[in-house]
Motif scaffolding. Structure first.
Motif, PDB file in Angstrom:
ATOM      1  N   HIS A 530       1.074  -0.673  -0.431  1.00 57.33           N
ATOM      2  CA  HIS A 530       0.393  -0.010   0.152  1.00 57.33           C
ATOM      3  C   HIS A 530       0.437   1.553  -0.036  1.00 57.33           C
ATOM      4  CE1 HIS A 530      -3.666  -1.815   0.520  1.00 57.33           C
ATOM      5  NE2 HIS A 530      -2.995  -3.014   0.829  1.00 57.33           N
ATOM      6  N   TRP A 531       1.797   1.499   0.713  1.00 58.79           N
ATOM      7  CA  TRP A 531       3.446   2.139   0.606  1.00 58.79           C
ATOM      8  C   TRP A 531       3.657   3.083  -0.399  1.00 58.79           C
ATOM      9  CZ3 TRP A 531       2.536  -0.413   5.521  1.00 58.79           C
ATOM     10  CH2 TRP A 531       1.783   0.274   6.386  1.00 58.79           C
ATOM     11  N   ALA A 532       4.580   1.207  -1.302  1.00 56.19           N
ATOM     12  CA  ALA A 532       4.454   1.438  -2.487  1.00 56.19           C
ATOM     13  C   ALA A 532       3.599   2.687  -3.738  1.00 56.19           C
ATOM     14  CB  ALA A 532       4.615  -0.270  -2.737  1.00 56.19           C
ATOM     15  N   GLY A 533       2.914   2.333  -3.692  1.00 58.21           N
ATOM     16  CA  GLY A 533       1.821   3.350  -4.431  1.00 58.21           C
ATOM     17  C   GLY A 533       1.204   3.658  -4.141  1.00 58.21           C
ATOM     18  N   HIS A 534       1.239   4.432  -3.048  1.00 60.00           N
ATOM     19  CA  HIS A 534       0.706   5.772  -2.705  1.00 60.00           C
ATOM     20  C   HIS A 534       1.401   6.862  -3.077  1.00 60.00           C
ATOM     21  CE1 HIS A 534      -1.317   8.688   0.300  1.00 60.00           C
ATOM     22  NE2 HIS A 534      -2.424   7.400   0.718  1.00 60.00           N
ATOM     23  N   LYS A 535       0.157   8.366  -3.145  1.00 57.71           N
ATOM     24  CA  LYS A 535       0.761   8.728  -3.972  1.00 57.71           C
ATOM     25  C   LYS A 535       1.804  10.228  -3.231  1.00 57.71           C
ATOM     26  CE  LYS A 535      -1.431  12.920  -5.593  1.00 57.71           C
ATOM     27  NZ  LYS A 535      -2.193  14.029  -6.302  1.00 57.71           N
ATOM     28  N   GLU A 536       1.178   9.436  -1.595  1.00 55.97           N
ATOM     29  CA  GLU A 536       2.146  10.090  -0.831  1.00 55.97           C
ATOM     30  C   GLU A 536       3.867  10.075  -0.540  1.00 55.97           C
ATOM     31  OE1 GLU A 536       2.249  11.549   4.402  1.00 55.97           O
ATOM     32  OE2 GLU A 536       0.766  11.073   3.051  1.00 55.97           O
ATOM     33  N   TYR A 537       3.200   9.169  -0.466  1.00 60.80           N
ATOM     34  CA  TYR A 537       5.090   8.085  -0.505  1.00 60.80           C
ATOM     35  C   TYR A 537       5.484   8.029  -1.804  1.00 60.80           C
ATOM     36  CZ  TYR A 537       8.840   6.143   1.508  1.00 60.80           C
ATOM     37  OH  TYR A 537      10.147   5.820   2.356  1.00 60.80           O
ATOM     38  N   LEU A 538       5.005   7.336  -3.069  1.00 58.98           N
ATOM     39  CA  LEU A 538       5.938   7.509  -4.406  1.00 58.98           C
ATOM     40  C   LEU A 538       6.497   9.344  -4.349  1.00 58.98           C
ATOM     41  CD1 LEU A 538       3.292   6.780  -6.991  1.00 58.98           C
ATOM     42  CD2 LEU A 538       5.829   5.262  -6.885  1.00 58.98           C
ATOM     43  N   LYS A 539       6.093  10.010  -3.635  1.00 52.04           N
ATOM     44  CA  LYS A 539       6.441  11.112  -3.557  1.00 52.04           C
ATOM     45  C   LYS A 539       7.408  11.668  -3.612  1.00 52.04           C
ATOM     46  CE  LYS A 539       5.863  16.086  -5.607  1.00 52.04           C
ATOM     47  NZ  LYS A 539       5.743  15.977  -6.426  1.00 52.04           N
ATOM     48  N   GLU A 540       7.648  10.411  -1.885  1.00 53.35           N
ATOM     49  CA  GLU A 540       9.197  10.822  -1.373  1.00 53.35           C
ATOM     50  C   GLU A 540      10.065   9.469  -1.724  1.00 53.35           C
ATOM     51  OE1 GLU A 540      10.350  11.194   2.561  1.00 53.35           O
ATOM     52  OE2 GLU A 540       8.519  11.809   2.338  1.00 53.35           O
ATOM     53  N   TYR A 541       9.684   8.169  -2.052  1.00 55.16           N
ATOM     54  CA  TYR A 541      11.164   7.512  -2.862  1.00 55.16           C
ATOM     55  C   TYR A 541      11.355   7.690  -3.644  1.00 55.16           C
ATOM     56  CZ  TYR A 541       8.534   3.785  -3.943  1.00 55.16           C
ATOM     57  OH  TYR A 541       6.907   2.645  -4.736  1.00 55.16           O
ATOM     58  N   ALA A 542      10.543   8.242  -5.009  1.00 58.34           N
ATOM     59  CA  ALA A 542      10.390   7.989  -6.350  1.00 58.34           C
ATOM     60  C   ALA A 542      11.177   8.512  -7.013  1.00 58.34           C
ATOM     61  CB  ALA A 542       9.361   7.721  -7.049  1.00 58.34           C
ATOM     62  N   ARG A 543      12.772   8.799  -7.776  1.00 53.69           N
ATOM     63  CA  ARG A 543      13.238   9.880  -7.801  1.00 53.69           C
ATOM     64  C   ARG A 543      14.130   9.168  -9.300  1.00 53.69           C
ATOM     65  NH1 ARG A 543      13.744  14.218  -4.038  1.00 53.69           N
ATOM     66  NH2 ARG A 543      12.466  14.213  -2.269  1.00 53.69           N
ATOM     67  N   HIS A 544      14.274  10.795  -9.658  1.00 53.66           N
ATOM     68  CA  HIS A 544      14.958  10.274 -10.981  1.00 53.66           C
ATOM     69  C   HIS A 544      16.648   9.809 -11.079  1.00 53.66           C
ATOM     70  CE1 HIS A 544      16.586  10.315 -15.474  1.00 53.66           C
ATOM     71  NE2 HIS A 544      15.376  10.621 -15.511  1.00 53.66           N
ATOM     72  N   TYR A 545      17.236   8.438 -12.035  1.00 52.66           N
ATOM     73  CA  TYR A 545      18.198   8.283 -11.364  1.00 52.66           C
ATOM     74  C   TYR A 545      19.008   9.328 -11.531  1.00 52.66           C
ATOM     75  CZ  TYR A 545      19.225   6.868 -16.046  1.00 52.66           C
ATOM     76  OH  TYR A 545      19.369   6.898 -17.263  1.00 52.66           O
ATOM     77  N   GLN A 546      19.273  10.143 -12.504  1.00 53.25           N
ATOM     78  CA  GLN A 546      20.395  10.841 -12.899  1.00 53.25           C
ATOM     79  C   GLN A 546      19.736  12.098 -12.301  1.00 53.25           C
ATOM     80  OE1 GLN A 546      18.879  10.689 -17.121  1.00 53.25           O
ATOM     81  NE2 GLN A 546      21.171   9.670 -17.506  1.00 53.25           N
ATOM     82  N   THR A 547      19.342  12.518 -12.425  1.00 52.36           N
ATOM     83  CA  THR A 547      18.824  14.263 -11.604  1.00 52.36           C
ATOM     84  C   THR A 547      18.274  14.465 -10.134  1.00 52.36           C
ATOM     85  OG1 THR A 547      15.927  14.627 -12.095  1.00 52.36           O
ATOM     86  CG2 THR A 547      17.844  14.935 -13.859  1.00 52.36           C
ATOM     87  N   GLY A 548      17.815  13.042  -9.559  1.00 54.09           N
ATOM     88  CA  GLY A 548      17.302  12.884  -8.166  1.00 54.09           C
ATOM     89  C   GLY A 548      16.424  13.674  -8.117  1.00 54.09           C
ATOM     90  N   GLU A 549      15.350  14.413  -9.276  1.00 57.37           N
ATOM     91  CA  GLU A 549      14.476  14.585  -8.578  1.00 57.37           C
ATOM     92  C   GLU A 549      13.385  13.909  -8.776  1.00 57.37           C
ATOM     93  OE1 GLU A 549      13.658  18.400  -8.797  1.00 57.37           O
ATOM     94  OE2 GLU A 549      15.514  18.440  -9.130  1.00 57.37           O
ATOM     95  N   PRO A 550      12.399  14.771  -7.501  1.00 58.38           N
ATOM     96  CA  PRO A 550      11.027  13.246  -7.221  1.00 58.38           C
ATOM     97  C   PRO A 550      10.865  13.420  -8.793  1.00 58.38           C
ATOM     98  CG  PRO A 550      10.427  15.821  -6.553  1.00 58.38           C
ATOM     99  CD  PRO A 550      12.346  15.328  -7.062  1.00 58.38           C
ATOM    100  N   MET A 551       9.672  12.348  -8.364  1.00 61.05           N
ATOM    101  CA  MET A 551       8.371  11.041  -9.485  1.00 61.05           C
ATOM    102  C   MET A 551       7.101  12.846  -9.660  1.00 61.05           C
ATOM    103  SD  MET A 551       6.157   8.598  -9.825  1.00 61.05           S
ATOM    104  CE  MET A 551       7.219   7.095 -10.530  1.00 61.05           C
ATOM    105  N   PRO A 552       7.153  14.025 -10.663  1.00 62.19           N
ATOM    106  CA  PRO A 552       6.583  14.905 -10.669  1.00 62.19           C
ATOM    107  C   PRO A 552       5.266  14.517 -10.447  1.00 62.19           C
ATOM    108  CG  PRO A 552       7.377  14.122 -12.957  1.00 62.19           C
ATOM    109  CD  PRO A 552       7.997  13.524 -11.663  1.00 62.19           C
TER     110      PRO A 552
END
Length: 706
Positions: A530-552
């Motif tokens: 549930h945390w893996a796909g939760h909108k709030e937590y995706l913003k926390e951990y899903a980051r671009h491997y080159q820029t480090g920017e969070p998933m938009p």
């Protein structure tokens, strides 16, 4: 498959006395106290030839412990019989765990030969304990004191479970029937091993080779690079190779524009164990189904399913079928809608094909792109293995205060392994965690969590911390890119980490109460998804491997909007496999003597109304969950959806609190569920946490089937 349990119960091991040959015990690393940090297995010193003599010696040691119980002149008590039995066999348990784990994660011809030799030894030893009349007499004597003496709730439960395990192991049978049961157990142990060996060989034997770049049409550059690297590894540089391991197969099926090649690759996948060669599993399955039914009848159960479910929350097959059928109707309805939508798209493109099982991923991805402007390759850059691992670690830090220290000083069984020391917030040692992410020919397919050493409390009060391992088959790094995971792979990592937490947090006094029912065991893992796909937590951990920017936000919103997409397919293929499992194991007497496995499977699916565009998630000949004893899901594959009723409802506790990272709710989940093992009945554990029994509505809502 998202989990594999390799727990060896104390009562499940042993009795044959064999002289140690081939290795002096003083030189056998398996028989010494490990001189490694935290007592992890000395993988750098263990060789296949060490296992057989070590197991023989460990069997002898446990038999000495059993003999001490049996020959005691004292009246049977909880301490000198039940507790003494519960503490026996620790050495053997750890050796067998190490052997079976290595065979699954990094096997070899030598290890497979060892297993062929020791499996009958272990099967016989199990029977020698469970059919020991003097031992059973003492266990029964203590069991009969329930109600007469005061026991703690845990002591009472351990007495009841111990007594029942003896009855289920044949202790009440006469000599003739016990002999028959021994024969069945011996043969089943070898058949399960044969099934697994056949499947591993089939997984490695089939792949497609592409030598014309035009046949790569539609494949993203990352998928092309994957195929080129696989070809290079196989000595075919300049070509492209795709295997039936899912990190290779699924991207190809999702993007390849070549219908014939999609069918060719998928054919190799769904024909595993069914090629009428030396690795064919059809006859193996016939024997397993028949022998399991014979065993169930010997022990007084109508079917194998009744025998298995008697230990689970479901209790009887009717309850399993009732749940599966409730979900089947909305799922198959949705699956037909999905198929029709894909066929319409294929027709509009002039594909001139009728959608088949090999086409589902390709056209589902096209529909998802059209409806939600989302495809898998848009997500991968934000789901590097490093980002997902960091996200899992950070989640457990926020919920439970855990810390992770990478340890390069601990031995590993393969260079791919990473090792971490897991600590509490106050730096107290909690356990050791091995992570093994990438596919190889020596590894079983799928993903699972297991232990090399389970938590236990020794009689002197010593608390033994666990050594836990997560094994996966994720997308490998390609070229100059790190491992970029699919969304499903990221979710799988969260899932398996839930199992790891269950093992790491365990605080059970009695070894015999560590395990939970099969249909409860997926709660700790599935709640993590549930945390893996939760909108709030995706913003926390899903980051671009080159820029480090969070998933938009735009991309996260697309994931959320498409959350119910393709759930008809996902639910239907899973339910089909669950019902196939139940259909095999509810066969009675002569019906269990099957003439044709494929005909039985077809009849089962036709009766169910499965559409031809979808195959069961696991067809019979590669259904390792139910035909390999190591996985232990026979009559239990339904457990994932049964536990999903629990996990969907349990996550609502976090949602209702207004904070999905609520530490108080997490602490309650830890103390009421994750630490308790099987020290209470499963539903009691759940209601201790939630305050009520779960309902099916959150599950249907999560899958968009309500």
């Amino acid at each position: 498959m998202k989990r594999k349990s390799l727990i060896i119960l104390t009562l499940g091991i042993m009795g044959l006395m064999i002289a140690c040959t081939g290795n002096n015990s003083s030189n056998n690393p398996l028989l010494k106290e490990y001189d490694t940090p935290f007592g992890v297995p000395p993988f750098d010193k263990i060789k296949p030839e060490h296992f057989e003599p070590a197991i023989a010696e460990a069997i002898k040691q446990q038999m000495d412990e059993i003999d001490a119980i049996v020959t005691s002149t004292e009246a049977p008590t909880f301490e000198n019989t039940i507790y003494a039995l519960d503490n026996s066999g620790e050495l053997l348990e750890n050796i067998v765990l190490t052997l079976e784990n290595l065979n699954s994660a990094n096997t070899s011809d030598s290890l497979q030969e060892v297993l062929k030799k020791v499996s009958p030894m272990l099967a016989k030893h199990r029977d020698d304990i469970s059919m020991n009349p003097k031992l059973f007499e003492r266990v029964k004597a203590v069991y009969e004191t329930i109600g007469q003496k005061e026991y703690t709730p845990e002591q009472k439960l351990l007495i009841e479970k111990t007594y029942k395990s003896f009855v289920r192991g044949g202790a009440n049978l006469d000599a003739e029937k016990q002999a028959k049961l021994r024969e069945i157990n011996q043969e089943l142990s070898m058949l399960a091993l044969k099934f697994s060996e056949n499947l591993l060989a089939e997984n490695n034997d089939y792949y497609i080779v592409i030598d014309d770049e035009k046949d790569l049409a539609g494949l993203p550059e990352s998928v092309k690079a994957m195929g080129a690297e696989e070809a290079k590894a196989k000595g075919m540089e300049g070509k492209w190779v795709y295997t039936i391991y899912k990190p290779s197969m699924l991207p190809f099926l999702t993007y390849s524009q070549n219908h014939e090649l999609r069918e060719k690759l998928y054919y190799g996948y769904y024909m595993r164990g069914n090629n009428n060669n030396e690795h064919d599993n059809k006859e193996v399955i016939k024997k397993i189904v028949d022998l399991r039914q014979q065993k169930a009848e010997l022990l007084g159960y109508p079917t194998h399913a009744h025998f298995v479910l008697d230990e689970n929350m479901a209790k009887v097959p009717e309850n399993v079928y009732d749940l599966l059928n409730k979900i089947w109707e909305p799922a198959i309805k949705r699956a037909k809608e999905e198929r029709n939508e894909m066929q319409k798209l294929a027709d509009a493109e002039g594909a001139n094909i009728k959608i088949g099982p090999a086409d589902w991923w390709y056209y589902a991805e096209k529909v998802r792109k059209a409806k939600f402007d989302l495809d898998e390759e848009m997500l991968r850059p934000y789901l590097s293995l490093d980002a997902v691992r960091s996200g899992v670690f950070k989640l457990t830090e926020k919920l439970y205060g855990l810390k992770y220290e990478k340890r390069n000083d601990l031995p590993v069984y393969h260079p791919d392994c990473e090792v971490y020391e897991v600590k509490e917030s106050d730096d107290k040692h909690l356990g050791i965690l091995y992570l093994d992410f990438f596919p190889r020919e020596s590894k079983t397919v799928g993903a699972w969590c297991t232990t090399y050493r389970s938590q236990r409390v020794r009689p002197d009060g010593t608390f033994v911390t666990p050594v836990v391992s997560i094994v996966c088959n994720f997308s490998k790094p390609t070229g100059d890119k790190p491992a970029l995971l699919s969304y499903d792979e990221a979710e799988t990592f969260f899932h398996e980490f839930g199992h790891a937490l269950h093992a790491l947090f365990s605080k059970v006094k009695y070894a015999g109460l560590r395990d939970v029912p099969r249909d409860f065991v997926e709660l700790p893992s599935q709640i993590m998804e549930h945390w893996a796909g939760h909108k709030e937590y995706l913003k926390e951990y899903a980051r671009h491997y080159q820029t480090g920017e969070p998933m938009p936000d735009e991309l996260i919103n697309k994931i959320e909007a498409s959350g119910h997409f393709n759930q008809g397919f996902a639910t239907t293929e899973y339910l089909a496999a669950s019902i196939l499992d139940m259909d095999y194991h509810t066969l009675t007497a002569e019906k269990a003597k099957l003439d044709d496995i494929l005909a039985f499977e077809k009849a089962s699916m036709d009766k169910l109304g499965l559409i031809p565009e979808i195959l069961p998630r696991y067809r019979s000949t590669y259904f390792a969950h139910i035909f390999s004893d190591v996985l232990g899901y026979s009559s239990g594959y339904y457990s994932y959806i049964w536990a999903e009723v629990l996990d969907a409802d349990a996550f609502e506790a976090f949602v209702e609190s207004g904070d999905i990272l609520n530490k108080e709710v997490a602490s309650k989940f830890r103390t009421c569920v994750l630490e308790k093992g099987g020290s209470k009945e499963a539903m009691e554990l759940y209601t201790d946490f939630r305050g009520k029994e779960p309902s099916i509505e959150p599950l249907l809502k999560n899958r968009g089937l309500n």
